[in-house]
Design a protein around this motif. Structure first.
Motif, short mmCIF file in Angstrom:
data_model
loop_
_atom_site.label_atom_id
_atom_site.label_comp_id
_atom_site.label_asym_id
_atom_site.label_seq_id
_atom_site.Cartn_x
_atom_site.Cartn_y
_atom_site.Cartn_z
N THR A 182 -5.06 6.65 -1.41
CA THR A 182 -4.31 5.47 -1.00
C THR A 182 -4.45 4.47 -2.14
O THR A 182 -5.56 4.23 -2.64
N TYR A 240 0.84 -1.20 0.00
CA TYR A 240 0.00 0.00 0.00
C TYR A 240 0.88 1.25 0.00
O TYR A 240 1.93 1.30 0.65
N ALA A 245 -2.75 0.69 -4.08
CA ALA A 245 -2.00 -0.56 -3.89
C ALA A 245 -1.23 -0.85 -5.17
O ALA A 245 -1.74 -0.66 -6.27
#
Length: 372
Positions: free
Chosen positions: A284, A264, A286
């Motif tokens: 955010t 992440y 990944a």
């Protein structure tokens, strides 16, 4: 054709309809400009030099609907705008004269019938008496359909470069109104005008209209960048950005991964020109490895078009280049459309991911989330 940038960036003022944005900079060699003998790319800038008696108009090749809602901004300088200096111009018969107050600017709604323009020039009230002298800038909105008519004019003495420095200049057309903005650091509205019935009849109804530049006699215009944002009413297919990844699947995958870049990442900072772009979300994401590089999976943080995004959708792709930790990129904007012109991504020191958009003089960085 370059689309509106909506990564964690959005164009300063979003339009209601689907908007396209055309950027011209050194990075794309000012590709949509119809270059002629006076329009040449010189290093970082497009330059237009007018040594003749007549005005020169150079238009962008992009066509838009007549008086559709649009915004057209440029960052420019008149390199023949030095206080106390005059510049020679020569006509076709070889006759020469000098001009001390040259002007240039932008053109819009250009058609076979005429055009509108914003003309900018500077002058002194009393050049040789410093005690009373005052240097000012004149900004004129001109209707050139048939006879050239100054429909509105303003005089400025602060907030703008009054010599050979760069200014932002922009025009917004919406609901039959014209707004003109200018400034050395940021755009500020200096005049507005609502079209009369005769204005509208004369300057609308053409299927192909253009924007561009106006260079008056003796002026030498240097352009760092242009941005044209306009509505397009076509129907666009929805891109399927669904992936197999859920938050739980990502957690399991990262727990077993030996790749230090997988995991992440969260928004760290940005470097962009807020004059053109602004932050639209603190994402955010990944990062998961693929055969060609990495996929960027959206996790959360969207603020623009938030309802269109959910965790597990693909936000970007990164394809490996021959250089270590350097990738070509594709980013999907807030309307699910791809941005893939001159997009790059790099890993820095293993803990920073930098997405670079050189055409827009912008970058957004993410930092690795440790112990997730």
């Amino acid at each position: 054709m370059k689309k509106l940038l909506l990564i964690s960036l959005v164009f300063t003022s979003l339009l209601q309809a689907r908007a396209f944005t055309i950027y011209n900079t050194k990075y794309n060699n000012f590709e949509s400009i119809n270059n002629n003998r006076v329009a040449t790319v010189n290093g970082d800038f497009l330059q237009l030099n007018n040594s003749g008696y007549n005005n020169i108009i150079v238009t962008d090749s992009t066509t838009i609907d007549s008086f559709t809602s649009f915004k057209y901004y440029i960052k420019f300088a008149n390199l023949h705008n030095r206080e106390g200096k005059s510049y020679k111009v020569t006509n076709s018969q070889g006759k020469t004269t000098s001009i001390s107050s040259t002007e240039c600017g932008l053109v819009f709604n250009h058609s076979s019938r005429g055009y509108w323009l914003v003309a900018v020039s500077c002058s002194n009230s009393n050049l040789y008496n410093e005690s009373v002298d005052n240097r000012t800038m004149s900004v004129k909105l001109i209707n050139n359909y048939g006879n050239s008519t100054v429909v509105k004019q303003v005089t400025l003495n602060d907030g703008v470069n009054l010599d050979e420095g760069y200014n932002y200049l922009g025009v917004t057309v919406e609901n039959n109104s014209i707004s003109v903005k200018i400034g050395k650091d940021q755009l500020k509205e200096v005049l507005s005008y609502h079209l009369t019935t005769s204005d509208a009849e004369a300057s609308t109804g053409f299927p192909c209209m253009n924007v561009g530049y106006f260079v008056g006699p003796g002026a030498m215009m240097s352009i760092e960048r242009t941005v044209l944002s306009f509505n397009d009413h076509q129907q666009f297919p929805t891109v399927n950005l669904e992936t197999k990844w859920t938050r739980e699947a990502l957690d399991r995958h990262f727990a077993a991964s030996k790749n230090p870049y997988e995991g992440y990442w969260t928004y760290l900072d940005r470097d962009m020109e807020d004059q053109w772009l602004k932050l639209g979300g603190r994402y955010t994401i990944a990062i998961v490895e693929t055969e060609q590089g990495y996929d960027v999976i959206y996790v959360d943080g969207a603020q623009v078009k938030k309802s269109m995004w959910h965790s597990g959708m693909k936000k970007a792709e990164m394809k490996q280049t021959i250089f270590t930790d350097n990738f070509t990129g594709k980013w999907y904007d807030a309307t699910l459309q791809p941005i893939d012109d001159d997009v790059f991504a790099t890993f820095e020191s293993g803990v920073i991911l930098n997405f670079k958009f050189p055409v827009y003089k912008s970058q957004v960085r993410f930092s690795k989330v440790l112990n997730e």
